[in-house]
Design an enzyme around this catalytic site. Structure first.
Site, PDB file in Angstrom:
ATOM      1  N   LYS A 131     -41.709  34.200 -28.323  1.00  0.00           N
ATOM      2  CA  LYS A 131     -40.798  34.100 -27.186  1.00  0.00           C
ATOM      3  C   LYS A 131     -39.508  33.454 -27.665  1.00  0.00           C
ATOM      4  CE  LYS A 131     -41.347  35.026 -22.681  1.00  0.00           C
ATOM      5  NZ  LYS A 131     -41.929  36.298 -22.203  1.00  0.00           N
ATOM      6  N   THR A 137     -46.799  36.039 -25.348  1.00  0.00           N
ATOM      7  CA  THR A 137     -45.529  35.329 -25.503  1.00  0.00           C
ATOM      8  C   THR A 137     -45.250  34.449 -24.291  1.00  0.00           C
ATOM      9  OG1 THR A 137     -44.202  37.139 -24.558  1.00  0.00           O
ATOM     10  CG2 THR A 137     -44.614  37.184 -26.940  1.00  0.00           C
ATOM     11  N   ASP A 138     -45.779  34.831 -23.144  1.00  0.00           N
ATOM     12  CA  ASP A 138     -45.617  33.989 -21.964  1.00  0.00           C
ATOM     13  C   ASP A 138     -46.324  32.643 -22.161  1.00  0.00           C
ATOM     14  OD1 ASP A 138     -44.653  33.908 -19.075  1.00  0.00           O
ATOM     15  OD2 ASP A 138     -46.783  33.416 -18.822  1.00  0.00           O
ATOM     16  N   PHE A 182      -2.534  24.936 -52.095  1.00  0.00           N
ATOM     17  CA  PHE A 182      -3.135  26.156 -52.637  1.00  0.00           C
ATOM     18  C   PHE A 182      -2.094  26.864 -53.500  1.00  0.00           C
ATOM     19  CE2 PHE A 182      -4.763  30.632 -52.269  1.00  0.00           C
ATOM     20  CZ  PHE A 182      -5.927  30.404 -52.999  1.00  0.00           C
ATOM     21  N   ARG A 202      -0.187  22.057 -46.818  1.00  0.00           N
ATOM     22  CA  ARG A 202      -0.623  23.031 -45.818  1.00  0.00           C
ATOM     23  C   ARG A 202      -1.670  22.420 -44.904  1.00  0.00           C
ATOM     24  NH1 ARG A 202      -5.163  27.249 -48.243  1.00  0.00           N
ATOM     25  NH2 ARG A 202      -6.532  25.669 -49.130  1.00  0.00           N
ATOM     26  N   GLN A 236     -12.906  25.704 -51.450  1.00  0.00           N
ATOM     27  CA  GLN A 236     -14.121  25.629 -52.254  1.00  0.00           C
ATOM     28  C   GLN A 236     -14.366  24.207 -52.747  1.00  0.00           C
ATOM     29  OE1 GLN A 236     -11.885  28.069 -52.379  1.00  0.00           O
ATOM     30  NE2 GLN A 236     -12.751  30.003 -53.131  1.00  0.00           N
ATOM     31  N   ASN A 279     -11.956  30.112 -43.381  1.00  0.00           N
ATOM     32  CA  ASN A 279     -10.659  29.437 -43.480  1.00  0.00           C
ATOM     33  C   ASN A 279      -9.838  29.818 -42.253  1.00  0.00           C
ATOM     34  OD1 ASN A 279      -8.263  28.240 -44.273  1.00  0.00           O
ATOM     35  ND2 ASN A 279      -8.558  28.787 -46.423  1.00  0.00           N
ATOM     36  N   HIS A 302      -6.829  30.072 -40.892  1.00  0.00           N
ATOM     37  CA  HIS A 302      -5.487  30.057 -41.475  1.00  0.00           C
ATOM     38  C   HIS A 302      -4.426  29.621 -40.457  1.00  0.00           C
ATOM     39  CE1 HIS A 302      -6.966  31.951 -45.079  1.00  0.00           C
ATOM     40  NE2 HIS A 302      -7.474  32.953 -44.389  1.00  0.00           N
TER      41      HIS A 302
END
EC number: 1.7.3.3
Length: 307
Positions: A12, A57-58, A166, A183, A231, A257, A259
């Site tokens: 479930k 499942t119940d 970067f 940045r 990274q 990322n 941006h």
């Protein structure tokens, strides 16, 4: 053409359970989304439709709610352990249980000074607001002998408005990206970490404390790393968790990322001194990696959504 049955499970999914613990006038909330998957001696139900080995499942749904009452919810991990152990040990045909849990955090609404003068401080201890931060996750797997606990989080958005660069990357005739020496670095963290706990009740981690500490070290590493690449930041986040939390052997992150590009304001006669950015939602760079304690083998899937 002859066929055979391969790997299979049933259960479930997404049982939403909210447990209120009342400590006098002070209430505490645990808000979980619990998914149960069971596997074992289930060939015949697929081949002939016989339900002789099938726990409905119940019933698994009802068990989730009953256990919230009977055992309480100390932590998502502990609750999942109770459930997994129950299904494997109480039903002979079930050989393996996988419990996945999302936890939604709530924080208490504080009364204003003016309000507390009239209603008293105790009377606001039952009012909460849903936290707009991360969703906590855990997956507990038990096969009757071995446990595996993998916890994590998703949707945790973080940003450094400076201390990120970067540059020095490979360039070819299709490269248009300009090098950046100051940045914004922003991402939405999806992370999982695998515990080295197996079955020793005496050595069971304090799941609540562990989660808070992992998150703390993750955020501190993000904030304190002068980043030359996402990274590098990812590796520092995972390394700090491994180095500070002895109960964890493996950490895996998926970091999109988010941006932020400087807007060209020159057409308007304005100078943009790293002040105005365009937040692009797609496409985005996606950085993923696993950080391991030395000597350990990776076991967290590359696709974090497959937990």
């Amino acid at each position: 053409m002859p066929t055979i049955l391969g790997q299979n499970q049933y259960g479930k999914a997404e049982n939403r359970v909210v447990k209120i613990t009342r400590d006098g006038a002070t209430h505490h909330i645990k808000d979980l989304n619990v998914s149960v998957a069971l596997s074992g001696d289930m060939d015949e139900v697929h081949y002939s439709g016989s339900n002789a080995h099938v726990l409905p499942t119940d019933t698994t749904k009802n068990t989730v709610y009953a256990f919230a009452k009977e055992h309480g919810i100390e932590s998502a991990e502990q609750f999942g352990i109770h459930l997994a152990r129950h299904f494997v040990t109480s039903q002979e045909p079930i050989h393996r249980a996988r419990i996945r849990i999302e936890e939604y955090a709530w924080e208490r609404i504080e009364a204003s000074d003016a309000t507390s003068q009239f209603i008293g401080a105790d009377e606001v201890k039952h009012s909460f607001v849903r936290k707009g931060q991360e969703t906590r996750l855990t997956q507990i797997t038990y096969d009757g002998e071995r446990w595996e606990v993998v916890s994590g989080l998703k949707d945790l958005v973080v940003m450094n408005s400076t201390n990120s660069e970067f540059w020095g990357y490979v360039k070819d005739k299709y490269t248009t990206l300009k090098e950046a020496y100051d940045r914004i670095l922003a991402t939405e963290v999806s992370g999982r970490w695998r515990f080295n706990w197996t079955d020793d009740e005496q050595r069971m981690p304090n799941w609540e404390k562990s989660y808070e500490q992992v998150k703390k070290h993750m955020l501190q590493a993000f904030a304190e790393t002068y980043s030359l690449s996402l990274q590098q930041t990812l590796y520092q986040m995972g390394s700090r968790i491994i180095n500070h939390r002895s109960e964890i052997d493996e950490v895996r992150f998926s970091l999109p990322n988010k941006h932020h590009f400087l807007v060209d304001l020159e057409p308007f006669g304005l100078k943009n001194d790293n002040e105005v950015y365009y937040a692009a939602d797609r496409p985005y760079g996606l950085i993923e990696a696993t950080i391991l304690r030395d000597g350990c083998e990776p076991r967290i899937p590359e696709d974090l959504t497959n937990l």
